[in-house]
Motif scaffolding. Sequence first.
Motif, PDB file in Angstrom:
ATOM      1  N   ILE A  70       1.568  -3.139 -13.449  1.00  0.00           N
ATOM      2  CA  ILE A  70       0.432  -3.834 -12.485  1.00  0.00           C
ATOM      3  C   ILE A  70       0.813  -2.782 -11.083  1.00  0.00           C
ATOM      4  O   ILE A  70       1.949  -2.666 -10.574  1.00  0.00           O
ATOM      5  CB  ILE A  70       1.091  -5.134 -11.946  1.00  0.00           C
ATOM      6  N   LEU A  71      -0.269  -2.113 -10.817  1.00  0.00           N
ATOM      7  CA  LEU A  71      -0.573  -1.343  -9.537  1.00  0.00           C
ATOM      8  C   LEU A  71      -1.390  -2.092  -8.574  1.00  0.00           C
ATOM      9  O   LEU A  71      -2.422  -2.527  -8.884  1.00  0.00           O
ATOM     10  CB  LEU A  71      -0.993  -0.054  -9.950  1.00  0.00           C
ATOM     11  N   ILE A  72      -0.785  -2.249  -7.050  1.00  0.00           N
ATOM     12  CA  ILE A  72      -1.532  -2.799  -5.978  1.00  0.00           C
ATOM     13  C   ILE A  72      -2.240  -1.805  -5.109  1.00  0.00           C
ATOM     14  O   ILE A  72      -1.550  -0.848  -4.643  1.00  0.00           O
ATOM     15  CB  ILE A  72      -0.593  -3.683  -5.422  1.00  0.00           C
ATOM     16  N   LEU A  73      -3.374  -1.814  -4.902  1.00  0.00           N
ATOM     17  CA  LEU A  73      -3.979  -1.082  -4.139  1.00  0.00           C
ATOM     18  C   LEU A  73      -3.946  -2.137  -2.771  1.00  0.00           C
ATOM     19  O   LEU A  73      -4.817  -2.579  -2.598  1.00  0.00           O
ATOM     20  CB  LEU A  73      -5.395  -0.559  -4.392  1.00  0.00           C
ATOM     21  N   ALA A  74      -3.014  -1.540  -1.663  1.00  0.00           N
ATOM     22  CA  ALA A  74      -2.932  -2.249  -0.595  1.00  0.00           C
ATOM     23  C   ALA A  74      -3.826  -1.909   0.507  1.00  0.00           C
ATOM     24  O   ALA A  74      -4.525  -0.790   0.543  1.00  0.00           O
ATOM     25  CB  ALA A  74      -1.470  -2.158  -0.033  1.00  0.00           C
ATOM     26  N   ASP A  75      -4.134  -2.955   1.222  1.00  0.00           N
ATOM     27  CA  ASP A  75      -4.845  -2.677   2.643  1.00  0.00           C
ATOM     28  C   ASP A  75      -4.143  -2.152   3.491  1.00  0.00           C
ATOM     29  O   ASP A  75      -3.117  -2.831   4.009  1.00  0.00           O
ATOM     30  CB  ASP A  75      -5.644  -4.125   2.627  1.00  0.00           C
ATOM     31  N   GLU A  76      -4.479  -1.015   4.074  1.00  0.00           N
ATOM     32  CA  GLU A  76      -3.496  -0.100   5.000  1.00  0.00           C
ATOM     33  C   GLU A  76      -3.396  -1.000   6.273  1.00  0.00           C
ATOM     34  O   GLU A  76      -2.234  -0.995   6.953  1.00  0.00           O
ATOM     35  CB  GLU A  76      -4.059   1.219   5.032  1.00  0.00           C
ATOM     36  N   GLU A  77      -4.405  -1.528   6.901  1.00  0.00           N
ATOM     37  CA  GLU A  77      -4.391  -2.396   8.083  1.00  0.00           C
ATOM     38  C   GLU A  77      -3.520  -3.449   7.766  1.00  0.00           C
ATOM     39  O   GLU A  77      -3.003  -3.887   9.068  1.00  0.00           O
ATOM     40  CB  GLU A  77      -5.796  -2.738   8.364  1.00  0.00           C
ATOM     41  N   GLN A  78      -3.381  -4.068   6.728  1.00  0.00           N
ATOM     42  CA  GLN A  78      -2.559  -5.333   6.508  1.00  0.00           C
ATOM     43  C   GLN A  78      -1.000  -5.044   6.080  1.00  0.00           C
ATOM     44  O   GLN A  78      -0.296  -5.961   6.282  1.00  0.00           O
ATOM     45  CB  GLN A  78      -3.104  -6.364   5.629  1.00  0.00           C
ATOM     46  N   MET A  79      -0.895  -3.983   5.548  1.00  0.00           N
ATOM     47  CA  MET A  79       0.275  -3.501   4.851  1.00  0.00           C
ATOM     48  C   MET A  79       1.513  -3.338   5.694  1.00  0.00           C
ATOM     49  O   MET A  79       1.342  -2.726   6.687  1.00  0.00           O
ATOM     50  CB  MET A  79       0.218  -2.554   3.706  1.00  0.00           C
ATOM     51  N   VAL A  80       2.524  -3.996   5.681  1.00  0.00           N
ATOM     52  CA  VAL A  80       3.848  -3.970   6.152  1.00  0.00           C
ATOM     53  C   VAL A  80       4.756  -3.785   5.187  1.00  0.00           C
ATOM     54  O   VAL A  80       4.698  -4.036   4.163  1.00  0.00           O
ATOM     55  CB  VAL A  80       4.107  -5.101   7.255  1.00  0.00           C
ATOM     56  N   PHE A  81       5.989  -3.064   5.624  1.00  0.00           N
ATOM     57  CA  PHE A  81       7.251  -2.836   4.590  1.00  0.00           C
ATOM     58  C   PHE A  81       7.578  -3.893   3.987  1.00  0.00           C
ATOM     59  O   PHE A  81       7.839  -3.823   2.883  1.00  0.00           O
ATOM     60  CB  PHE A  81       8.452  -2.228   5.591  1.00  0.00           C
TER      61      PHE A  81
END
Length: 231
Positions: free
Chosen positions: A73-84
Amino acid sequence: MYNIGYFSLRKPQNNYYNNLASDPQCSLELIEEFGLDDLDGLDVLVIEESIELNFTNICEWLLEIRKVSDIYILILADEEQMVFTFRMVYLKLGADGIFTEEADELDLIVKNVLKRLKKETIKRKEKESSFEIIPEKSCALVNKKQEVDLTRQEFLVLSILYKNKNQTVTYEDIYRGVWTKSTGEVQKNRVCNLVSHVRKKFADLKNSPVQVKTIRSIGYILDTSLSEKEI
């Protein structure tokens, strides 16, 4: 050819999707309404995070998927929402990678994953595998040493699939074969639940040659390196 599922609740508008779609080594399927049966036949699942498919939704799906599958499973994250902390939670719940950068990065990671899959497939095929049904015990014997205990209904559904191995068996044929006294409408959900239990028992075994594939909207097929011993 490798099968990649791309789960998104919106039309993909990024280079990641385009790169995968144009790769001749990959068969890309866009999944807009996801169900666990969609995992059958997939080698890799990419989940695109968005406002529509947010952190909470993805966590719930990761929990459900990891109950029944070890698919990459690979997740393409929303950069504006992503936090550590989000990244750490995804990884702890079973994601194999999270990406927010250049499309080339995801492309390379996917190709590395596919190389690993290819090696694993070769190694698996090199190992001797066998599978047979034992009616007197209502169980299955895997690799000549691992007995799989089955309930009466689980044994019936596996027997039906085994008798028709490498052929599609419809939901109706399974339902009528297991619930022989039922004369009403076919209850597909009962068949799905029963097959899910059978899959789980074989998924827990090391080097199991048994794989029950879903043929969407039709039924199932038993795909395995079977011995010639019949029921």
